[in-house]
Motif scaffolding. Structure first.
Motif, short mmCIF file in Angstrom:
data_model
loop_
_atom_site.label_atom_id
_atom_site.label_comp_id
_atom_site.label_asym_id
_atom_site.label_seq_id
_atom_site.Cartn_x
_atom_site.Cartn_y
_atom_site.Cartn_z
N PRO A 87 29.39 9.01 -38.40
CA PRO A 87 28.80 10.23 -38.98
C PRO A 87 28.89 10.21 -40.50
O PRO A 87 29.92 9.82 -41.07
N GLU A 88 27.80 10.60 -41.14
CA GLU A 88 27.74 10.62 -42.61
C GLU A 88 27.24 11.98 -43.08
O GLU A 88 26.31 12.55 -42.49
N LEU B 149 27.93 16.82 -39.79
CA LEU B 149 28.66 17.98 -40.30
C LEU B 149 30.10 17.59 -40.62
O LEU B 149 30.76 16.89 -39.84
N GLU B 150 30.59 18.08 -41.73
CA GLU B 150 31.95 17.76 -42.13
C GLU B 150 32.95 18.27 -41.10
O GLU B 150 32.92 19.42 -40.69
N GLU C 259 19.50 17.48 -44.09
CA GLU C 259 18.94 18.71 -43.52
C GLU C 259 19.95 19.85 -43.60
O GLU C 259 19.57 21.02 -43.74
N GLU C 260 21.23 19.53 -43.53
CA GLU C 260 22.26 20.57 -43.52
C GLU C 260 22.51 21.17 -44.90
O GLU C 260 23.16 22.21 -45.00
N THR C 261 22.03 20.54 -45.96
CA THR C 261 22.30 21.07 -47.30
C THR C 261 20.99 21.23 -48.07
O THR C 261 20.28 22.21 -47.90
N ASN C 262 20.66 20.25 -48.92
CA ASN C 262 19.50 20.40 -49.78
C ASN C 262 18.17 20.24 -49.06
O ASN C 262 17.15 20.74 -49.51
N THR D 70 29.01 22.32 -33.04
CA THR D 70 30.30 22.21 -32.37
C THR D 70 30.52 20.77 -31.91
O THR D 70 29.57 19.99 -31.77
N ARG D 71 31.79 20.44 -31.67
CA ARG D 71 32.12 19.10 -31.19
C ARG D 71 31.58 18.88 -29.78
O ARG D 71 31.29 17.75 -29.38
N GLU D 72 31.44 19.99 -29.01
CA GLU D 72 30.90 19.87 -27.65
C GLU D 72 29.48 19.32 -27.67
O GLU D 72 29.11 18.50 -26.84
N VAL D 73 28.68 19.76 -28.64
CA VAL D 73 27.32 19.24 -28.75
C VAL D 73 27.35 17.76 -29.14
O VAL D 73 26.62 16.94 -28.58
#
Length: 385
Positions: A27-28, A84-85, A126-129, A338-341
């Motif tokens: 993950p990045e 996601l961090e 996608e999660e930020t800028n 979530t970690r479940e996803v």
């Protein structure tokens, strides 16, 4: 022809799932997706796609293209791959990338019959800028007839709309003083932030139901005995339409200016992330995507609705016909981020979802490229905002 596309995707199911799993294992964060960009482009190049790296001056963005023997329109499958961090791929972007990759391979198998050109676009952050914001602004989608993607979720949903988003930063500047022995000599920047929050809370009574306003105090001072000379608030403002959002944000800015005036502080207002426009699903693409969900056996496809989050795909939909559906991971109670996803994406269910999603995307692409009537309908129903 559709059976040929499905068969081609099934032939590469292991490679599709390999991509999803390797992204899950590496993950990045946004704008750091070096491994993901290389993984995807290496696989695409191995299948004959022409790859361009670092498009729009975004190091981890890419464009991969494959042309058929006959002329025709461009169709784009979009990949997301930032994580996601602290959570990893809790938004399922590893599956998004894998599904778009698989769709491109499936549609490529019939491209000489349909004509046209397949694009696979790597859209980081996608999660930020939101790289799609920059890419849409720089014309990457200007000659694209259809831009489509699928996003994992608890259950499948038709492509609908989303909220436009502005990420606004309010920076207040005051003057330090001893908070007890000389408070009259200070100008309290934190007081201005608190007044801003009170003003925005009062504003909530006078905005439409689709408006969302949520913020934090990013900086509020150093010690209680020092009058804060600097304080900062960050807000997300959202609304169903860009016009409404612009009006709300201007009112919030007025609240900030009033807070500065009341306290004697000064204020600077800017945007700490790129803005998202509201998602506008092209009705033809939305209909075709829904039909292919059912073709692939979906029995519980939820109707299109307004997602109460925001997405940079909205910016794409303002410059090109677009659809952004949601594909179920087999549990309607799953909650994104979530970690479940993340764990579900690499399960047996995740593998079935990746294969089915790739088929839905590829079949929708086939419906577009194989019919001039459909192409004309898409163009007629696309109204740039």
């Amino acid at each position: 022809m559709k059976e040929k596309i499905i068969g081609e995707i099934r032939k590469y199911r292991d490679e599709i799932m390999q991509i999803s799993r390797e992204l899950y294992e590496h993950p990045e964060l946004s704008e750091e997706e070096v491994f993901a960009e290389k993984l995807l482009t290496d696989h695409l190049a191995a299948h004959g796609f022409c790859v361009e790296h670092g498009i729009c001056k975004i190091p981890t963005a890419f464009r991969a293209s494959f042309k058929g023997e006959k002329p025709g329109p461009k169709l784009a499958f979009l990949c997301e791959y930032d994580a996601l961090e602290g959570i990893g791929h809790g938004c399922g972007h590893n599956l998004i990338a894998a599904m778009s990759f698989g769709a491109a391979l499936g549609l490529k198998a019939v491209l000489n019959e349909t004509g046209g050109e397949i694009l696979v676009l790597g859209t980081p952050a996608e999660e930020t800028n939101g790289a799609k914001v920059t890419m849409a602004g720089e014309g990457i989608f200007d000659d694209v007839l259809a831009a489509i993607m699928l996003h994992p979720d608890g259950q499948s949903k038709e492509s609908g709309s989303s909220l436009a988003l502005d990420a606004v930063r309010f920076r207040f500047y005051g003057r330090t003083a001893h908070a007890s022995s000389a408070p009259e000599k200070g100008i309290n920047a934190l007081d201005a932030v608190i007044l801003l929050f009170n003003g925005i809370n009062a504003l909530r009574q006078h905005v439409p139901d689709d408006v969302r306003m949520h913020g934090i105090i990013a900086k509020g001072g150093l010690r209680p005995n020092i009058v804060p000379e600097y304080a900062e608030a960050r807000f997300n403002f959202r609304a169903g339409k860009r016009k409404t959002l612009n009006e709300v944000v201007e009112k919030a800015k007025q609240c900030a200016r009033g807070a500065a005036e009341m306290t004697g502080a000064s204020v600077k207002i800017d945007y700490y992330e790129l803005s998202n426009d509201d998602m506008v699903t092209n009705p033809v693409l939305g209909r075709l995507m829904s039909e292919n969900f059912r073709f692939m056996g979906e029995t519980d496809l939820q109707p299109a609705c307004r997602e109460m989050g925001s997405m940079d795909m909205g910016n794409v939909s303002h410059v090109a016909p677009a659809a952004h559906g949601f594909i179920g991971l087999g549990d309607k109670n799953l909650v994104l981020h979530t970690r479940e996803v993340a764990e579900r994406t690499v399960s047996e269910q995740g593998q079935r979802t990746a294969e089915r999603g790739a088929c839905i995307l590829a079949l929708t692409g086939y419906d577009v490229l194989s019919s001039t009537k459909v192409q004309e309908e898409i163009q007629k129903t696309f109204l740039p905002v």
